[in-house]
Structure formats: structure tokens, C-alpha cells
Design an enzyme around this catalytic site. Sequence first.
Site, PDB file in Angstrom:
ATOM      1  N   LYS A   1      49.098  99.474 -53.955  1.00  0.00           N
ATOM      2  CA  LYS A   1      48.717  99.752 -52.675  1.00  0.00           C
ATOM      3  C   LYS A   1      48.242 101.245 -52.495  1.00  0.00           C
ATOM      4  O   LYS A   1      49.128 102.383 -51.984  1.00  0.00           O
ATOM      5  CB  LYS A   1      50.020  99.699 -51.751  1.00  0.00           C
ATOM      6  CG  LYS A   1      49.890  99.197 -50.217  1.00  0.00           C
ATOM      7  CD  LYS A   1      50.849  98.568 -49.491  1.00  0.00           C
ATOM      8  CE  LYS A   1      50.714  98.414 -48.152  1.00  0.00           C
ATOM      9  NZ  LYS A   1      49.571  97.781 -47.423  1.00  0.00           N
TER      10      LYS A   1
ATOM     11  N   LEU B   1      46.428  92.153 -52.624  1.00  0.00           N
ATOM     12  CA  LEU B   1      47.734  92.789 -52.526  1.00  0.00           C
ATOM     13  C   LEU B   1      48.840  91.752 -52.314  1.00  0.00           C
ATOM     14  O   LEU B   1      48.528  90.652 -51.635  1.00  0.00           O
ATOM     15  CB  LEU B   1      47.569  93.557 -51.284  1.00  0.00           C
ATOM     16  CG  LEU B   1      48.810  94.363 -50.981  1.00  0.00           C
ATOM     17  CD1 LEU B   1      48.774  95.624 -51.944  1.00  0.00           C
ATOM     18  CD2 LEU B   1      49.163  94.750 -49.735  1.00  0.00           C
TER      19      LEU B   1
ATOM     20  N   GLU C   1      41.328  87.652 -49.327  1.00  0.00           N
ATOM     21  CA  GLU C   1      42.359  88.213 -48.226  1.00  0.00           C
ATOM     22  C   GLU C   1      41.640  88.860 -47.165  1.00  0.00           C
ATOM     23  O   GLU C   1      40.449  89.067 -47.373  1.00  0.00           O
ATOM     24  CB  GLU C   1      43.322  89.005 -48.844  1.00  0.00           C
ATOM     25  CG  GLU C   1      42.961  90.392 -49.497  1.00  0.00           C
ATOM     26  CD  GLU C   1      44.049  91.237 -49.930  1.00  0.00           C
ATOM     27  OE1 GLU C   1      44.979  91.255 -49.294  1.00  0.00           O
ATOM     28  OE2 GLU C   1      43.769  92.116 -51.021  1.00  0.00           O
TER      29      GLU C   1
ATOM     30  N   TYR D   1      50.778 104.065 -50.612  1.00  0.00           N
ATOM     31  CA  TYR D   1      51.302 104.141 -49.329  1.00  0.00           C
ATOM     32  C   TYR D   1      52.194 102.857 -49.178  1.00  0.00           C
ATOM     33  O   TYR D   1      52.018 101.672 -49.852  1.00  0.00           O
ATOM     34  CB  TYR D   1      50.434 104.419 -48.150  1.00  0.00           C
ATOM     35  CG  TYR D   1      49.606 103.016 -48.010  1.00  0.00           C
ATOM     36  CD1 TYR D   1      48.450 102.681 -48.617  1.00  0.00           C
ATOM     37  CD2 TYR D   1      50.028 102.161 -46.645  1.00  0.00           C
ATOM     38  CE1 TYR D   1      47.600 101.603 -48.297  1.00  0.00           C
ATOM     39  CE2 TYR D   1      49.046 101.196 -46.325  1.00  0.00           C
ATOM     40  CZ  TYR D   1      47.934 100.852 -46.927  1.00  0.00           C
ATOM     41  OH  TYR D   1      47.202  99.864 -46.765  1.00  0.00           O
TER      42      TYR D   1
HETATM   43  N1  PDD Z   1      48.455  96.191 -44.670  1.00  0.00           N
HETATM   44  N2  PDD Z   1      46.351  92.603 -47.781  1.00  0.00           N
HETATM   45  C1  PDD Z   1      46.169  93.850 -47.704  1.00  0.00           C
HETATM   46  C2  PDD Z   1      44.646  94.232 -47.995  1.00  0.00           C
HETATM   47  C3  PDD Z   1      46.906  94.996 -46.796  1.00  0.00           C
HETATM   48  O1  PDD Z   1      46.376  96.026 -46.485  1.00  0.00           O
HETATM   49  C4  PDD Z   1      47.975  94.389 -46.464  1.00  0.00           C
HETATM   50  C5  PDD Z   1      48.980  95.327 -45.529  1.00  0.00           C
HETATM   51  C6  PDD Z   1      48.458  92.917 -46.755  1.00  0.00           C
HETATM   52  C7  PDD Z   1      49.812  92.402 -46.169  1.00  0.00           C
HETATM   53  O2  PDD Z   1      50.799  92.930 -46.873  1.00  0.00           O
HETATM   54  P1  PDD Z   1      52.202  92.995 -46.118  1.00  0.00           P
HETATM   55  O3  PDD Z   1      52.646  91.564 -45.883  1.00  0.00           O
HETATM   56  O4  PDD Z   1      53.220  93.566 -47.125  1.00  0.00           O
HETATM   57  O5  PDD Z   1      52.208  93.687 -44.839  1.00  0.00           O
HETATM   58  C8  PDD Z   1      47.848  92.383 -47.404  1.00  0.00           C
HETATM   59  C9  PDD Z   1      49.239  97.222 -44.294  1.00  0.00           C
HETATM   60  C10 PDD Z   1      50.093  96.671 -43.036  1.00  0.00           C
HETATM   61  C11 PDD Z   1      48.179  98.564 -43.567  1.00  0.00           C
HETATM   62  O6  PDD Z   1      47.453  98.767 -44.493  1.00  0.00           O
HETATM   63  O7  PDD Z   1      48.377  99.007 -42.594  1.00  0.00           O
END
Ligand code: PDD
Length: 290
Positions: free
Chosen positions: A148, A204, A180, A32
Site C-alpha cells: 500500500k 491490494l 480492482e 499508508y
Molecule cells: N483504499 N484496492 C485499492 C487500490 C485501494 O486503494 C483500497 C483502499 C482497496 C480496499 O482496501 P480496504 O478494504 O482495506 O480499504 C482496494 C483506501 C481506502 C484509500 O486509498 O483511501
Amino acid sequence: MSTVYLGGDFVPKSEAVVSVDDRGFLLGDGVYEVVPFYEGVPFFMDRHLARLRRSLAEVRIDFDTSGVPDVARRLVTVNGLDRADRSIVYLQVTRGVAPRTHYFPEKPVPPTVYGFAKAWSRPADAVWNRGFTAITVPDRRWMRVDIKTINLLPNALAFQAAKDVGVDDAILVRDGVAIEGAHQNFWGVFDGTAVTHPETNLVLSGITRGVVLEVARAQGIPVEERPIQVEELAHAEELFFTGATGEVRPCVQVDGKPIGDGRVGAVTRALSDAFLALVERTKEAAAVVR
Ligand code: PDD
């Protein structure tokens, strides 16, 4: 009633139906993306698209992503979010519908593509200025969290553990390293340097993380990509998270102990301001093009 995208069509959410044989449902076999929009303007769509392509390639799902930017824009528009301060488009691609086997379907099936858009709100300034809290929890995810995937059970369990004790997020710890958050990247400030985990299979690669590294460098704020040991948290000057639905989010307390003086720090503030300024410039640039 919101309009969603499913298998090539835009349909009312109540009419969107996915087969019980979908491999996403049965096996978590999918990936996703979450793309942020500000007043209908996508923020670094190209990077989200590139990450989606990489995720698909890593799990060997064959899907042409060239239509994704248009689908995402249309989801925002048809749901009346063009003027919404902040919205996101969620897009999920699973390997498709086939009788349950652990191996891939023998006859290729089309991937199932599902997307929705929704508004979200930044916390009120008073809340942001107070800062957020977290607990540390063991990182129980697999070894390829750089992909992801929709397999978010360890993330959900970690976030729920945080919620159960009344804090805002969980910091996932593997082998003594604070990797994280449950849905955001994690940063510490040490001697004025903003530190975050390097891009490896254990984290991620957040798009917001990359943008914040860039705005930090542009502001002359020193940055370093290295693992943060959990013991270091006690003497961090500041901690914060970054993510599409969190932007730059200060963390002022971990496991009940204040970080630094327990208040939102100057580096976090500077990075948040610089990030929001970049959002404004992105909107302005899009207005000129329009
Ligand atoms: N989550 N780390 C994890 C485990 C994440 O699921 C996400 C993003 C991030 C930050 O990535 P970005 O800056 O590209 O949003 C880091 C999304 C927003 C979610 O699962 O809803």
C-alpha cells in the site's frame, strides 16, 4: 480546525509542516493505511496494522508500529469523531527527510509519520439502492500493488477518467482481467457465486475484501477467488466493490451497459447487510468492554 499527528506530536493542521526534502514528497517513497472507525470504534485495527507492517517491511522502512493504534484512537477523539457514524484515520509513513537521491539515505533518518482523521458518510439509501456506475480503464500501476504505497498516480488518473465521463469509479484492467477499482476491490457474481481476484502482487489485499469473504462464508453464500475476465462482465449477474470508504457498493453499469437487470442484486444486498451487521456487533462488543 482539525488536529493531525506529525512526527510524534498532535498539532493543528495549519501548523503541520513537512520538509521539501521529504522522500515522500520527492520520490513517493512511503506507505499508508486507512483504518475505518464506527462511532469511535476501530474496525479490524489488527488487520490494518498487520498490512501496514507488511507494507513497511516490503519497502524496507524501519518503523515501530506498536504506537499506531493509540495514535489512531487519539486522532479520532481529539477531532471529536467518537460519536461520528463513520470516520477514517489515514496514516502515512515515508522514508524520511534527506537530500534527494534514488538510493536510501546513507545515514539512517527517522521516517516521517503523518496521520489525520476525518468523518465520512455512507451514501443515502436511495443513492445506494440505485447502484453505482463504472468504466473500464487500463491498469497502469506497477507490479507490486499488494504494497500500500503512496504512489497513487495511476489510481488518480483512472478515477479522474471516470469522473470526466460522469461515472462513479474505474475498473482497472490488466491483460484482459478486471483486477480492482481505483480505490476499492472488485467483485462479480456468477451463478450465485461471489467472485473476486485472488491475493497476488496485482491487487491490494483489501481488509474489507477479507471481511466480506468471511461474512459470505458465514451466510452460506458461495465465494471464489479467481481472476475475472473483462469479457465476463457482460454476463455477470451482479458486480460490486468493497473498501474501507465504500463498504459494499453495488455497481450496476459498466462502460454504459447495464449489469444483469441493471438493478442492485440479491447477493450484493445480502453481503452488504451482513457486513453492516458485523459493524453493529463490533460496536456492541466495544461498548461491553468500555
Ligand atoms: N483504499 N484496492 C485499492 C487500490 C485501494 O486503494 C483500497 C483502499 C482497496 C480496499 O482496501 P480496504 O478494504 O482495506 O480499504 C482496494 C483506501 C481506502 C484509500 O486509498 O483511501
